[in-house]
Each structure stands twice: as C-alpha cells, then as structure tokens.
Design a protein around this motif. Structure first.
Motif, PDB file in Angstrom:
ATOM      1  N   ALA A 123       0.830  -1.208   0.000  1.00 26.19           N
ATOM      2  CA  ALA A 123       0.000   0.000   0.000  1.00 26.19           C
ATOM      3  C   ALA A 123       0.866   1.261   0.000  1.00 26.19           C
ATOM      4  O   ALA A 123       0.506   2.256  -0.636  1.00 26.19           O
ATOM      5  CB  ALA A 123      -0.926  -0.005   1.211  1.00 26.19           C
ATOM      6  N   LEU A 156      -5.900  -5.279  -3.518  1.00 21.13           N
ATOM      7  CA  LEU A 156      -5.276  -4.521  -2.430  1.00 21.13           C
ATOM      8  C   LEU A 156      -6.327  -3.773  -1.615  1.00 21.13           C
ATOM      9  O   LEU A 156      -6.239  -3.711  -0.379  1.00 21.13           O
ATOM     10  CB  LEU A 156      -4.242  -3.541  -2.988  1.00 21.13           C
ATOM     11  CG  LEU A 156      -3.489  -2.705  -1.958  1.00 21.13           C
ATOM     12  CD1 LEU A 156      -2.712  -3.601  -1.003  1.00 21.13           C
ATOM     13  CD2 LEU A 156      -2.566  -1.725  -2.629  1.00 21.13           C
ATOM     14  N   ASP A 157      -7.325  -3.218  -2.293  1.00 21.45           N
ATOM     15  CA  ASP A 157      -8.394  -2.529  -1.570  1.00 21.45           C
ATOM     16  C   ASP A 157      -9.158  -3.495  -0.658  1.00 21.45           C
ATOM     17  O   ASP A 157      -9.513  -3.147   0.472  1.00 21.45           O
ATOM     18  CB  ASP A 157      -9.362  -1.861  -2.550  1.00 21.45           C
ATOM     19  CG  ASP A 157      -8.695  -0.725  -3.319  1.00 21.45           C
ATOM     20  OD1 ASP A 157      -7.694  -0.180  -2.814  1.00 21.45           O
ATOM     21  OD2 ASP A 157      -9.189  -0.396  -4.419  1.00 21.45           O
ATOM     22  N   GLY A 171       2.326   2.660  -3.449  1.00 22.38           N
ATOM     23  CA  GLY A 171       1.498   3.442  -4.361  1.00 22.38           C
ATOM     24  C   GLY A 171       0.718   2.621  -5.359  1.00 22.38           C
ATOM     25  O   GLY A 171       0.014   3.174  -6.210  1.00 22.38           O
ATOM     26  N   VAL A 172       0.809   1.317  -5.292  1.00 18.19           N
ATOM     27  CA  VAL A 172       0.077   0.446  -6.210  1.00 18.19           C
ATOM     28  C   VAL A 172      -1.400   0.432  -5.805  1.00 18.19           C
ATOM     29  O   VAL A 172      -1.740   0.399  -4.632  1.00 18.19           O
ATOM     30  CB  VAL A 172       0.650  -0.989  -6.158  1.00 18.19           C
ATOM     31  CG1 VAL A 172      -0.163  -1.936  -7.025  1.00 18.19           C
ATOM     32  CG2 VAL A 172       2.095  -0.998  -6.575  1.00 18.19           C
ATOM     33  N   ARG A 173      -2.288   0.473  -6.786  1.00 12.13           N
ATOM     34  CA  ARG A 173      -3.726   0.419  -6.524  1.00 12.13           C
ATOM     35  C   ARG A 173      -4.358  -0.681  -7.370  1.00 12.13           C
ATOM     36  O   ARG A 173      -4.145  -0.741  -8.584  1.00 12.13           O
ATOM     37  CB  ARG A 173      -4.402   1.747  -6.877  1.00 12.13           C
ATOM     38  CG  ARG A 173      -4.077   2.853  -5.946  1.00 12.13           C
ATOM     39  CD  ARG A 173      -4.833   2.657  -4.623  1.00 12.13           C
ATOM     40  NE  ARG A 173      -4.260   3.492  -3.584  1.00 12.13           N
ATOM     41  CZ  ARG A 173      -3.928   3.068  -2.380  1.00 12.13           C
ATOM     42  NH1 ARG A 173      -4.111   1.832  -2.050  1.00 12.13           N
ATOM     43  NH2 ARG A 173      -3.418   3.884  -1.499  1.00 12.13           N
ATOM     44  N   CYS A 174      -5.113  -1.542  -6.722  1.00 11.51           N
ATOM     45  CA  CYS A 174      -5.866  -2.580  -7.419  1.00 11.51           C
ATOM     46  C   CYS A 174      -6.995  -3.054  -6.503  1.00 11.51           C
ATOM     47  O   CYS A 174      -7.014  -2.750  -5.308  1.00 11.51           O
ATOM     48  CB  CYS A 174      -4.977  -3.748  -7.847  1.00 11.51           C
ATOM     49  SG  CYS A 174      -4.235  -4.627  -6.489  1.00 11.51           S
ATOM     50  N   LYS A 175      -7.906  -3.802  -7.073  1.00 10.99           N
ATOM     51  CA  LYS A 175      -9.072  -4.263  -6.326  1.00 10.99           C
ATOM     52  C   LYS A 175      -8.669  -5.200  -5.189  1.00 10.99           C
ATOM     53  O   LYS A 175      -9.189  -5.091  -4.075  1.00 10.99           O
ATOM     54  CB  LYS A 175     -10.037  -4.979  -7.275  1.00 10.99           C
ATOM     55  CG  LYS A 175     -11.281  -5.481  -6.594  1.00 10.99           C
ATOM     56  CD  LYS A 175     -12.173  -6.223  -7.561  1.00 10.99           C
ATOM     57  CE  LYS A 175     -13.366  -6.822  -6.827  1.00 10.99           C
ATOM     58  NZ  LYS A 175     -14.165  -7.677  -7.685  1.00 10.99           N
TER      59      LYS A 175
END
Length: 105
Positions: free
Chosen positions: A46, A55-56, A49-53
C-alpha cells in the motif's frame, strides 16, 4: 497377502489423520505470526502506491491486533457443531486468508 506384511484388522484400522483436538500454543503463535507477516506485506504494498481491487479488499480486512481470538483460531463452517471449526482442521489453512465470518457467527 502372506508373510511378515500380512494384512490384519489392527493394521487396517485406526485413525488415518492424526489431527489433535485443540491447537497447541506453538501452532497458535505461528498463526499470529503469519497474520502479522501478511499485514506487513499489505502495508508495504500500500505504501508503494500500487492500486488494485485485491489490495483494496486486503486493506478492508481487520489486522491481527484487531481480531478476536475466536476469529484468529476458528473459521465458519456450516457442517460443524456450533458453526465454528478450528483453523488447523481446515485443509491448507496456512495458504488461506480467512479473517471474516458471516454476521452473527
């Protein structure tokens, strides 16, 4: 079969899987350590800076320190008495992230 390796009722009977009834303190400590390690990996990813479903969804899960002992060491099971099953009875429990249970259980 004949000879020294003759099949008998004693040799054919008995428990196939030797699962203990309760989790040992060592096994519980390993579960807690594994949960903390997963929390640390999620936090590190987190921060990158990586964003994905996925990870959320992982960030929405409770952390090890926020979980009750009941949720740490048992999982929901429709077939078990009381609808809870000890975590070490779940196949490949070390590879699964089981942190939530249905409401009311």
């Amino acid at each position: 079969m004949f000879g020294a390796f003759k099949a008998s009722f004693v040799a054919q009977g008995g428990l196939l899987w030797k699962n203990p009834f309760r989790m040992s303190t060592t096994r519980k400590a390993n579960v807690r350590k594994r949960l903390r390690d997963v929390d640390q990996v999620i936090a590190t990813v987190a921060e990158s800076g990586v964003r994905c479903k996925a990870l959320d969804e992982a960030l929405a899960l409770p952390k090890e320190c926020e979980m009750s002992p009941r949720d740490k060491y048992t999982v929901f099971s429709r077939t078990a008495a009381g609808h809870r099953k000890s975590l070490h009875k779940v196949p490949k429990f070390t590879k699964k992230t089981v942190r939530t249970s249905p409401p009311g259980f």
